[in-house]
Design a protein around this motif. Structure first.
Motif, short mmCIF file in Angstrom:
data_model
loop_
_atom_site.label_atom_id
_atom_site.label_comp_id
_atom_site.label_asym_id
_atom_site.label_seq_id
_atom_site.Cartn_x
_atom_site.Cartn_y
_atom_site.Cartn_z
N ILE A 1 0.83 -1.20 0.00
CA ILE A 1 0.00 0.00 0.00
C ILE A 1 0.87 1.25 0.00
O ILE A 1 0.62 2.22 -0.74
N VAL A 2 1.94 1.25 0.83
CA VAL A 2 2.83 2.41 0.89
C VAL A 2 3.54 2.60 -0.45
O VAL A 2 3.68 3.74 -0.96
N TYR B 1 1.48 4.32 -3.01
CA TYR B 1 1.41 5.77 -2.82
C TYR B 1 2.71 6.45 -3.25
O TYR B 1 2.70 7.59 -3.70
N LYS C 1 2.42 6.62 -7.03
CA LYS C 1 1.20 7.24 -7.54
C LYS C 1 1.51 8.59 -8.20
O LYS C 1 2.25 9.40 -7.66
N LEU D 1 7.12 10.54 0.19
CA LEU D 1 5.81 10.20 0.79
C LEU D 1 5.32 11.39 1.61
O LEU D 1 6.02 11.88 2.50
N ASN E 1 -1.03 11.86 4.06
CA ASN E 1 -2.22 11.58 3.25
C ASN E 1 -3.24 10.85 4.12
O ASN E 1 -2.94 9.79 4.70
N LEU F 1 -4.19 7.33 2.80
CA LEU F 1 -3.18 6.32 3.12
C LEU F 1 -3.35 5.82 4.56
O LEU F 1 -3.30 4.63 4.83
N GLN G 1 -6.48 3.58 4.77
CA GLN G 1 -6.28 2.28 4.14
C GLN G 1 -5.35 1.39 4.96
O GLN G 1 -5.55 0.18 5.06
N LEU G 2 -4.33 1.97 5.56
CA LEU G 2 -3.46 1.18 6.43
C LEU G 2 -4.23 0.70 7.67
O LEU G 2 -4.06 -0.45 8.11
#
Length: 639
Positions: free
Chosen positions: A19-20, A23, A26, A56, A59, A62, A65-66
């Motif tokens: 996931i990280v 981002y 992205k 990073l 966000n 983020l 989602q984590l």
């Protein structure tokens, strides 16, 4: 906290970096409002213009989602807390619903506390777990077996009602539980009770047995006996209470005669001792209710008791006589009798035994005997029941059975008799009063009916002038018109004789509900009535009906009187042998587990909803603005 599937935690180490990384890779564009996109078409091709790895930044999406990933991974790992309970996949709950579980030392009572404990155990079941519910207290029942439907299990537990019939017996319940557990290696037997149970003898349970004690107090006073002793002119009431607690108490005893408060006394009762109250009450009283005030008592249900007068029911009696003032006066003094005199010339009797249960023959013997019980006074000739072989003068009285109920409180030593017939009794009769010339008083049963023979004519003796006469007459009537088992305990069936000509038998319960033989709730077999649903204390009324007419009616007092249930002291442990070698059944910490994955999954669903709303915040704001404008436009258009 522990985990049932700890390997699922590795998912966080795998999914989190992905996931990280997404981002970090992205593409980030800044939204700008421009007049035309013609000059920006080449800028759209930004695959080479953007660096693949960027710093990073903070966000919110983020973070959400984590957090969602973390909650889902934890739910998959199935964390649990060690609690007092069960850990097996096959749960067998033995639920005590006896009278002692109505004690109010738990809020609101022990039964509700047991219900909460049972529901908590159902919540501890694993996903593939099954449960069986067995109720004890009176008749054992198993309303649901080996079910994994938690909703249905909870519904069954919430519907359990107290049973007023008998003490809790663990023998049958543990035998059934052992049979169910023998087929499942991972089984737990949970006993939810106050411990006032009958333990099995010689049974070893092939499962873990856990006992969850309910209750804290032992303070209770109960009415453990009540009786109405009929007499010729009044009744004697006896009430007794017992203190099961550990300290002396003073309780108010209130007595209600036919529903009206008539007396109240204070009783001081020492621990473990009994205290009784005796008083004379009018012979016309039909029902007595005794109540203890409920102050400081943990079990109110045993603070009431009922007694029914066996003499109060209106019974029709046929007197076949040409006139006997002594006899008619004596019968008139006895309550509950409706005496009808018929002449001695009557040859046939059409009424059934249910309509006229007793016929008295005064100096006459008919050719054909009527149905029902019979009392002969001074018979002049032989019958199929006895023979007359002559007469004898001035008999010397010798009571043959001083302990017989017919001679209760009767002294015949001073009675003088001028003349009496010489009677030869049949095999059915026993001699109550004998003399040098033959028996003077006989009693017995033949073909299901009771018979009494007073050999001499009342006018040929001074018995009617003696105090023994009304007492003897009362004893004879009580013997000939018995009211059997008017005092019952909860669960004990009502059994009463009934005439074959009766069309319907009804039982009116204390709560007003009516059971009838027509719908099968009252059983009638071989001229006997059986009613088994005596599950509540109170007065039950049995009616014999022909059409809309009540031919006969009688009352039955049903009381709790269960010393083992009134002794409400809770037991802290039960000794039940198990195949593992364990004897104690007390559930301890870490015996059970409370899983938390459902709450984590619910929290993950909430986080997912928040993440979606945040992601769609611009769209939601645009839609809200459009709705506001449309509403404003409609408002301006309207005149």
């Amino acid at each position: 906290m522990s985990f049932l599937a700890p390997l699922a935690l590795l998912g966080a180490a795998i999914v989190g970096p992905l996931i990280v990384a997404m981002y970090l890779l992205k593409l980030r564009r800044e939204e700008q409002v421009v007049s035309s996109t013609f000059l920006w078409q080449r800028m759209v091709r930004d695959i080479e213009a953007n660096a693949p790895w960027q710093k990073l930044r903070r966000n919110v999406l983020l973070f959400l989602q984590l957090l969602l990933m973390l909650l889902l991974v934890l739910a998959l790992a199935r964390p649990f807390l060690p609690v007092t309970g069960i850990s097996g996949a096959n749960l067998i709950i033995i639920f005590d619903r006896s009278i002692s579980m109505l004690a109010t030392d738990e809020s609101p009572n022990r039964l509700e506390a047991a219900r909460r404990q049972a529901l908590a155990l159902i919540d501890q079941l694993p996903d593939n777990g099954r449960a069986t519910i067995i109720t004890i207290g009176g008749q054992m029942e198993a309303p649901i077996a080996s079910s994994s439907d938690r909703r249905e299990l909870r519904r069954v537990i919430e519907r359990i009602q107290p049973s007023y019939s008998g003490q809790s017996d663990l023998t049958q319940a543990l035998t059934l539980a052992s049979a169910l557990a023998a087929r499942e290696p991972d089984s737990d037997v949970a006993i939810i009770s106050d411990g006032n149970v009958i333990l099995p003898d010689g049974l070893r349970v092939p499962a873990r047995v856990r006992y969850f004690p309910i209750g804290r107090s032992s303070d209770n006073v109960a009415i453990n006996a009540i009786a109405l002793q009929p007499g010729p002119f009044e009744q004697n009431l006896f009430v007794q209470a017992i203190n099961y607690g550990s300290s002396p108490v003073t309780r108010r005893l209130s007595l209600y005669y036919d529903g009206v408060l008539s007396n109240a006394v204070d009783l001081t009762i020492d621990p473990g001792r009994e205290r009784s109250w005796i008083e004379a009450i009018p012979a016309t009283v039909a029902v007595v209710e005794a109540r203890l005030d409920e102050h400081g008592d943990a079990l109110p249900v045993d603070d009431r008791a009922y007694a029914v007068s066996p003499q109060r029911e209106i019974v029709k009696v046929r007197l076949v006589s040409d006139g006997n003032r002594f006899l008619e006066t004596g019968l008139a003094l006895l309550p509950g009798l409706e005496v009808t005199r018929v002449p001695t010339t009557t040859l046939t009797f059409t009424e059934s035994a249910a309509e006229v249960p007793l016929t008295i023959f005064d100096g006459v013997v008919p050719t054909e005997l009527p149905p029902g019980n019979l009392l002969f006074i001074g018979p002049l000739r032989s019958t199929e029941l006895f023979s007359i072989t002559g007469e004898f003068d001035f008999p010397l009285i010798r009571p043959a059975a001083l302990e017989d109920p017919l001679l209760r409180n009767v002294r015949l030593n001073d009675i003088n008799i001028l003349r009496a017939p010489r009677i030869v009794p049949g095999q059915w009769a026993r001699v109550i009063v004998d003399s040098d010339g033959g028996p003077l008083l006989l009693a017995g049963e033949r073909e299901g009916r009771r018979i009494v023979v007073l050999a001499f004519d009342l006018h040929l003796s001074d018995l009617p002038l003696n105090i023994a006469f009304p007492i003897l007459l009362s004893n004879m009537i009580e013997y000939l018109l018995p009211v059997s088992s008017v005092q019952l305990t909860t669960g004990q069936p009502i059994v009463a004789p009934v005439d074959s000509t009766i069309e319907e038998v009804r039982v009116i319960r204390p709560d007003g509900r009516v059971a009838s033989s027509r719908d099968g709730q009252v059983q009638v077999q071989a001229n006997q009535t059986f009613y088994t649903e005596t599950d509540r204390p109170g007065v039950y009324t049995l009616e014999e009906r022909r059409g809309n007419e009540v031919i006969a009616s009688r009352r039955f007092a049903v009381n709790l009187f269960a010393p083992n249930e009134s002794q409400i002291t809770p037991q802290r442990d039960l000794t039940i042998p198990q195949l593992s070698g364990a004897q104690s059944t007390v559930a301890r910490e870490r015996d059970g587990r409370q899983e938390m994955w459902r709450w984590l999954a619910l929290a993950a669903l909430g986080v997912l909803l928040v993440e979606w709303l945040y992601y769609q915040r611009n769209t939601i704001a645009l839609l809200r603005e459009r709705w506001r404008r449309r509403t404003a436009t409609k408002a301006n258009i309207q005149p």
